[in-house]
Design an enzyme around this catalytic site. Structure first.
Site, short mmCIF file in Angstrom:
data_model
loop_
_atom_site.label_atom_id
_atom_site.label_comp_id
_atom_site.label_asym_id
_atom_site.label_seq_id
_atom_site.Cartn_x
_atom_site.Cartn_y
_atom_site.Cartn_z
N LYS A 193 0.83 -1.21 0.00
CA LYS A 193 0.00 0.00 0.00
C LYS A 193 0.87 1.27 0.00
CE LYS A 193 -3.85 -2.25 2.43
NZ LYS A 193 -4.87 -2.09 3.49
N TYR A 213 -12.25 -1.82 -3.64
CA TYR A 213 -12.78 -2.12 -2.31
C TYR A 213 -14.31 -2.05 -2.24
CZ TYR A 213 -8.22 -2.16 0.08
OH TYR A 213 -6.96 -2.49 0.54
N ASN A 250 -1.94 -0.19 6.85
CA ASN A 250 -1.38 -1.45 7.37
C ASN A 250 -0.46 -2.14 6.37
OD1 ASN A 250 -3.42 -2.21 5.69
ND2 ASN A 250 -4.46 -3.57 7.10
N HIS A 279 -2.00 -5.38 1.47
CA HIS A 279 -3.31 -5.99 1.28
C HIS A 279 -3.09 -7.39 0.72
CE1 HIS A 279 -7.40 -6.78 0.01
NE2 HIS A 279 -6.86 -7.24 -1.10
N GLU A 305 -9.62 -9.80 -7.72
CA GLU A 305 -8.57 -8.80 -7.45
C GLU A 305 -7.41 -8.90 -8.44
OE1 GLU A 305 -9.43 -8.07 -2.71
OE2 GLU A 305 -7.60 -9.12 -3.29
P1 CMP Z 1 -7.17 -4.72 3.76
O1 CMP Z 1 -6.63 -6.08 4.08
O2 CMP Z 1 -6.63 -4.02 2.57
O3 CMP Z 1 -8.76 -4.82 3.63
C1 CMP Z 1 -9.61 -3.73 3.91
C2 CMP Z 1 -8.87 -2.58 4.51
O4 CMP Z 1 -9.69 -1.69 5.21
C3 CMP Z 1 -7.90 -3.09 5.59
O5 CMP Z 1 -6.86 -3.80 5.02
C4 CMP Z 1 -7.57 -1.79 6.27
O6 CMP Z 1 -6.65 -1.02 5.50
C5 CMP Z 1 -8.92 -1.12 6.26
N1 CMP Z 1 -9.65 -1.37 7.52
C6 CMP Z 1 -10.17 -2.51 7.96
N2 CMP Z 1 -10.79 -2.33 9.14
C7 CMP Z 1 -10.66 -1.04 9.44
C8 CMP Z 1 -11.08 -0.23 10.51
N3 CMP Z 1 -11.77 -0.74 11.53
N4 CMP Z 1 -10.76 1.06 10.48
C9 CMP Z 1 -10.08 1.57 9.43
N5 CMP Z 1 -9.66 0.86 8.38
C10 CMP Z 1 -9.93 -0.43 8.38
#
Ligand code: CMP
Length: 138
Positions: free
Chosen positions: A9, A49, A112, A115, A126
């Site tokens: 990311k 998403y 984070n 993905h 995806e």
């Molecule tokens: P990802 O695995 O890319 O899938 C969905 C994304 O949404 C996740 O990683 C985070 O980046 C984001 N995400 C999931 N839960 C939360 C949350 N509670 N608050 C903010 N962002 C979130």
């Protein structure tokens, strides 16, 4: 053999951990069979998403994912989907196991670092979101 989509990311690119993330994949049975750097538009991030469109974090997540370059990859290996998810660690880095990518580099539940597809149907959607068959060297 299974395929999954991984994205480093914008926060991972900004932190300079593209190589470290790829190294973890390659040392753990995941082969990179397609890769490109992408700068998603807000609309492209929303499409990617779409499954999260009702979530309260959808707008902020898609702002973040379109805020800078990201690296999309197709990984191939045995149990690639589960293996990749194990290497990434839990979505919330505070709950991620020691030695996982998110535990080591993430600082925020949204930002984070990586993905990864969460199941076979998601993986196929995806992968085709970013790559056509000619671009996948499996
Ligand atoms: P990802 O695995 O890319 O899938 C969905 C994304 O949404 C996740 O990683 C985070 O980046 C984001 N995400 C999931 N839960 C939360 C949350 N509670 N608050 C903010 N962002 C979130």
């Amino acid at each position: 053999m299974e395929r999954t989509l991984s994205i480093v990311k914008p926060d991972g690119v900004e932190k300079g951990v593209i190589g470290e993330v790829i190294k973890r994949f390659e040392s753990n049975g995941l082969k990179v069979i397609a890769m490109k750097m992408v700068r998603m538009s807000k609309e492209q991030a929303k499409g990617f998403y779409y499954v999260h469109r009702e979530r309260p974090f959808y707008d902020s997540l898609t702002d973040f994912m379109s805020s800078g370059p990201a690296v999309a990859m197709v990984l191939e290996g045995e149990n690639a989907i589960a293996n990749n998810r194990e290497l990434m660690g839990a979505t919330d880095y505070r709950e991620a196991a020691e030695g996982t990518i998110r535990r080591d580099f993430a600082t925020d539940i949204e930002r984070n670092i990586v993905h990864g597809s969460d199941g076979p149907e998601t993986a196929s959607f995806e992968i085709s979101y970013f790559f056509n068959e000619l671009e996948i060297c499996g």
